[in-house]
Design a protein around this motif. Sequence first.
Motif, PDB file in Angstrom:
ATOM      1  N   ASP A 112      35.292   7.287  12.817  1.00 19.66           N
ATOM      2  CA  ASP A 112      35.494   6.285  11.774  1.00 19.66           C
ATOM      3  C   ASP A 112      35.589   4.869  12.320  1.00 19.66           C
ATOM      4  OD1 ASP A 112      35.748   7.543   9.050  1.00 19.66           O
ATOM      5  OD2 ASP A 112      37.143   8.792  10.174  1.00 19.66           O
ATOM      6  N   GLY A 113      35.672   4.719  13.639  1.00 18.52           N
ATOM      7  CA  GLY A 113      35.784   3.392  14.234  1.00 18.52           C
ATOM      8  C   GLY A 113      37.191   2.994  14.630  1.00 18.52           C
ATOM      9  N   ASN A 114      38.156   3.909  14.523  1.00 15.92           N
ATOM     10  CA  ASN A 114      39.487   3.615  15.055  1.00 15.92           C
ATOM     11  C   ASN A 114      39.339   3.437  16.571  1.00 15.92           C
ATOM     12  OD1 ASN A 114      41.240   3.936  12.637  1.00 15.92           O
ATOM     13  ND2 ASN A 114      40.365   5.993  12.669  1.00 15.92           N
ATOM     14  N   GLY A 115      39.905   2.348  17.100  1.00 17.05           N
ATOM     15  CA  GLY A 115      39.645   1.967  18.477  1.00 17.05           C
ATOM     16  C   GLY A 115      40.718   2.377  19.464  1.00 17.05           C
ATOM     17  N   TRP A 116      40.276   2.952  20.570  1.00 14.80           N
ATOM     18  CA  TRP A 116      41.149   3.429  21.630  1.00 14.80           C
ATOM     19  C   TRP A 116      40.848   2.724  22.943  1.00 14.80           C
ATOM     20  CZ3 TRP A 116      44.922   7.206  21.210  1.00 14.80           C
ATOM     21  CH2 TRP A 116      44.975   7.892  19.980  1.00 14.80           C
ATOM     22  N   ALA A 117      41.894   2.485  23.721  1.00 14.95           N
ATOM     23  CA  ALA A 117      41.770   2.008  25.093  1.00 14.95           C
ATOM     24  C   ALA A 117      42.459   3.029  25.988  1.00 14.95           C
ATOM     25  CB  ALA A 117      42.435   0.643  25.271  1.00 14.95           C
ATOM     26  N   ILE A 118      41.895   3.224  27.167  1.00 16.25           N
ATOM     27  CA  ILE A 118      42.526   4.059  28.182  1.00 16.25           C
ATOM     28  C   ILE A 118      42.738   3.166  29.383  1.00 16.25           C
ATOM     29  CG2 ILE A 118      42.311   6.078  29.658  1.00 16.25           C
ATOM     30  CD1 ILE A 118      40.387   7.224  27.550  1.00 16.25           C
ATOM     31  N   GLN A 119      43.958   3.106  29.841  1.00 17.33           N
ATOM     32  CA  GLN A 119      44.323   2.252  30.972  1.00 17.33           C
ATOM     33  C   GLN A 119      44.720   3.118  32.153  1.00 17.33           C
ATOM     34  OE1 GLN A 119      47.876  -0.114  30.399  1.00 17.33           O
ATOM     35  NE2 GLN A 119      47.224  -1.608  31.916  1.00 17.33           N
ATOM     36  N   GLU A 120      44.252   2.744  33.341  1.00 17.17           N
ATOM     37  CA  GLU A 120      44.674   3.445  34.547  1.00 17.17           C
ATOM     38  C   GLU A 120      46.045   2.933  34.960  1.00 17.17           C
ATOM     39  OE1 GLU A 120      42.315   4.919  38.319  1.00 17.17           O
ATOM     40  OE2 GLU A 120      42.668   2.752  38.432  1.00 17.17           O
ATOM     41  N   ALA A 121      46.979   3.863  35.120  1.00 19.81           N
ATOM     42  CA  ALA A 121      48.334   3.532  35.564  1.00 19.81           C
ATOM     43  C   ALA A 121      48.440   3.895  37.033  1.00 19.81           C
ATOM     44  CB  ALA A 121      49.358   4.304  34.748  1.00 19.81           C
ATOM     45  N   PRO A 122      48.600   2.910  37.907  1.00 24.50           N
ATOM     46  CA  PRO A 122      48.701   3.229  39.328  1.00 24.50           C
ATOM     47  C   PRO A 122      49.899   4.122  39.614  1.00 24.50           C
ATOM     48  CG  PRO A 122      48.828   0.849  38.958  1.00 24.50           C
ATOM     49  CD  PRO A 122      48.748   1.517  37.626  1.00 24.50           C
ATOM     50  N   PRO A 123      49.858   4.846  40.738  1.00 20.74           N
ATOM     51  CA  PRO A 123      50.885   5.837  41.006  1.00 20.74           C
ATOM     52  C   PRO A 123      52.315   5.310  41.092  1.00 20.74           C
ATOM     53  CG  PRO A 123      49.190   5.827  42.724  1.00 20.74           C
ATOM     54  CD  PRO A 123      48.814   4.812  41.715  1.00 20.74           C
ATOM     55  N   ALA A 124      52.534   4.130  41.620  1.00 23.29           N
ATOM     56  CA  ALA A 124      53.922   3.682  41.794  1.00 23.29           C
ATOM     57  C   ALA A 124      54.065   2.190  41.518  1.00 23.29           C
ATOM     58  CB  ALA A 124      54.399   3.966  43.212  1.00 23.29           C
TER      59      ALA A 124
END
Length: 140
Positions: free
Chosen positions: A121-133
């Motif tokens: 439907d166009g709902n927008g997602w972002a995926i962010q890389e979270a560094p280990p520490a």
Amino acid sequence: MEWKLEVVVVPVSDVDRSKLFYEEQAGFTVDHDTLLRDGIRVIQLTPPGSACSIVVGKGVIDSPPGSVKGLQLVVPDIEKAHAELVARGVEVSPVQHFVAGARVDGHGEAWNNFLFFNDPDGNGWAIQEAPPAGGQAVLG
């Protein structure tokens, strides 16, 4: 007192299509699919490892389908997330980072690596890389 975000309602036009997308393509777990009175249907899905779920359904929200933007997930490995989504058939952006508020293809510094995709439907997602520490999230 702790305040925990439990559920975000995502407005969709086709409940079955959305359930399939989030379950089979995005890899979310279906927690329940419940038909309530008067044809109200509630489907709760949870991303792997998340304490917060989304709800899609019929009769659960008045917002127009596709109107939610900026939903964000974090992952430890952006390349692995990209490969998994592509293998599942999701149209996902290349790895991008922010420079002066603009999205640029390629990797950035810690906390500045993202993928973007939309549901049907166009709902927008972002995926962010979270560094280990350590580190703090910074959006360009």
